[in-house]
Scaffold this motif. Structure first.
Motif, mmCIF file in Angstrom:
data_model
loop_
_atom_site.group_PDB
_atom_site.id
_atom_site.type_symbol
_atom_site.label_atom_id
_atom_site.label_comp_id
_atom_site.label_asym_id
_atom_site.label_seq_id
_atom_site.Cartn_x
_atom_site.Cartn_y
_atom_site.Cartn_z
ATOM 1 N N GLY A 1 43.002 45.289 46.008
ATOM 2 C CA GLY A 1 44.070 44.777 45.175
ATOM 3 C C GLY A 1 45.096 43.946 45.921
ATOM 4 N N ALA A 2 46.306 43.938 45.398
ATOM 5 C CA ALA A 2 47.383 43.100 45.936
ATOM 6 C C ALA A 2 47.968 43.705 47.205
ATOM 7 N N ARG A 3 48.639 42.856 47.969
ATOM 8 C CA ARG A 3 49.274 43.302 49.206
ATOM 9 C C ARG A 3 50.417 44.267 48.895
ATOM 10 N N LEU A 4 50.520 45.295 49.723
ATOM 11 C CA LEU A 4 51.540 46.321 49.542
ATOM 12 C C LEU A 4 52.677 46.131 50.532
ATOM 13 N N LYS A 5 53.882 46.334 50.070
ATOM 14 C CA LYS A 5 55.041 46.309 50.955
ATOM 15 C C LYS A 5 55.114 47.634 51.692
#
Length: 440
Positions: free
Chosen positions: A135-139
């Motif tokens: 999925g999307a990049r995580l902070k």
């Protein structure tokens, strides 16, 4: 009421008994359970006025071999053994914010309800063909992980470190900082005194609000230490199947493998590479594969698996097995920690396989520039520190020497967003004439 009904549904109305027929080196042989017991079933052994649990680790036509979960001092031939059956764990939302043992029993002195759906400790991974993509990049809150070593939703990352180089501190920082609905932490074989310190100080009240800690301390049997990892993963799968994003932290897979080694050797499996039996690789890979993106309609498990590497030996068996199955690894270096830089991440030896897809074209250029500078400096570090480096002989090395202090400072930065982290990286790569970045 629902918890009581669940318990009744999990009960058995038939009880099978056997007798102790052999005792040797902590392993107990039973007779009378042939055809009823299975490998992995739990057994209760009667010692005088107390009971001790064990697990079936091997079977033959004549004997059921059991490894006890505690001392068998006082056990005698002919003692009674009761078949408990296959263990299961039943998590629910009430477990969030709690500390449990590998059997799902509370360790914080408060009652703990059971969920309505018992789960197997050794579930299979989702079908490879039916799993979603990463999925999307995580902070994460750490600039170096938000830029050069990004973590994306559903990724499985290894954390390789020796003892005392900040591994637990980094894990707790990730537990607090990474975006997730639920955090499941497996503390496998940790020192008992560290649990409360980790919960109250390292993780803190804010971190515990969304966390579940499953723990088996170093003094407990290898059966409990091995089951700790399986229990935590089963808890994570429960919340994944509800459509939630779960952050799974395991500390450490090395102790999980060592516990399996003790059990496998007791069951008669032969030792192989550095004493680890051949089944170790499959045991670790099966656990790691259960994490990752879930099937369509479910959530994801983002996994971080720590590995203890003695003497920074990245080729030791456990590190080698995990490196091949995970989606990247972060290496903590003792030499970096000893000079006072935390986190002690060796960026040159670390990699995230979510790149280049996890970053834009511009961001990938920045990452490549920074890694090239750090790599060039690392290759010539001994020469530079020995005073043998002469400016002007190699333009790339000249730039690396110039950038290194700024990049070294950058690795310590904390930022509130990925955009801010890349902005700080861009400043480290382009601004000249400053004495390094300001630490936050």
């Amino acid at each position: 009421m629902e918890s009581i009904v669940a318990r009744m549904g999990q009960g058995s109305f038939v009880t099978h008994y056997g007798r102790v027929s052999a005792i040797r080196a902590g392993v107990v042989g039973l007779s009378g359970l042939g055809g009823r017991a299975s490998v992995g079933d739990r057994i209760s052994l009667k010692l005088d006025q107390r009971q001790i649990a064990g697990e079936v680790v091997a079977l033959s036509q004549r004997q059921t071999t059991v490894l006890a979960e505690g001392s068998i001092e006082g056990l005698s031939i002919g003692a009674e053994a009761q078949l408990i059956g296959a263990p299961a764990i039943a998590p629910c939302d009430a477990w969030i914010g709690r500390i449990v043992d590998p059997l799902g029993q509370p360790l914080d002195g408060r009652p703990l309800p059971r969920g309505s759906e018992p789960r197997s400790y050794r579930a299979t991974a989702p079908s490879a063909a039916g799993r979603k993509r990463l999925g999307a990049r995580l902070k994460t809150g750490l600039a170096v992980l938000d830029t050069m070593l990004p973590l994306v939703r559903g990724q499985r990352m290894g954390l390789f470190a020796g003892s005392g180089v900040g591994k637990s501190t980094l894990l707790s920082s990730l537990a607090r900082g990474i975006e997730a609905d639920v955090v499941v932490i497996a503390m496998i074989g940790e020192r008992g005194r560290e649990l409360r310190e980790f919960v109250e100080e390292t993780l803190g009240p804010d971190g515990m609000k969304r966390a579940i800690i499953v723990t088996a301390t170093s003094d407990q049997s290898p059966l409990m230490r091995r089951r700790c990892a399986w229990a935590a993963m089963s808890v994570a799968e429960h919340f994944r199947d509800q459509g939630r994003h779960v952050l799974f932290l395991a500390d450490s897979i090395t102790r999980f493998a060592e516990a399996h080694r003790e059990i496998a050797l007791s069951a008669g499996e032969s030792a192989s590479d550095r004493g680890f039996p051949p089944s170790t690789a499959n045991m670790i890979m099966a656990l790691a594969e259960r994490a990752g993106p879930g099937p369509d309609g479910a959530g994801d498990i983002t996994g971080i698996f720590s590995v203890l590497v003695a003497g920074s030996d990245m080729e030791e068996p456990i590190a080698d097995i995990l490196r091949g199955v995970l989606d990247g690894h972060v290496v903590l270096d003792r030499a970096i920690a000893e000079r006072g830089r935390f986190p002690a991440i060796d960026v040159v030896r670390s990699v995230s396989r979510s790149l280049p897809a996890a970053a834009s074209v511009k961001e990938n250029r920045q990452i490549a520039h920074a890694r090239a500078a750090l790599g060039a400096y690392a290759e010539s570090e001994l020469m530079i520190r020995a005073g043998l480096y002469s400016p002007g002989t190699d333009p790339k090395l000249d730039e690396a020497v110039k950038l290194y202090p700024r990049l070294d400072d950058f690795i310590t930065l904390r930022r509130d967003s990925v955009a801010d982290s890349f902005s700080a990286l861009g400043e480290a790569l382009t601004v000249a004439g400053r004495g390094g970045l300001a630490r936050s």
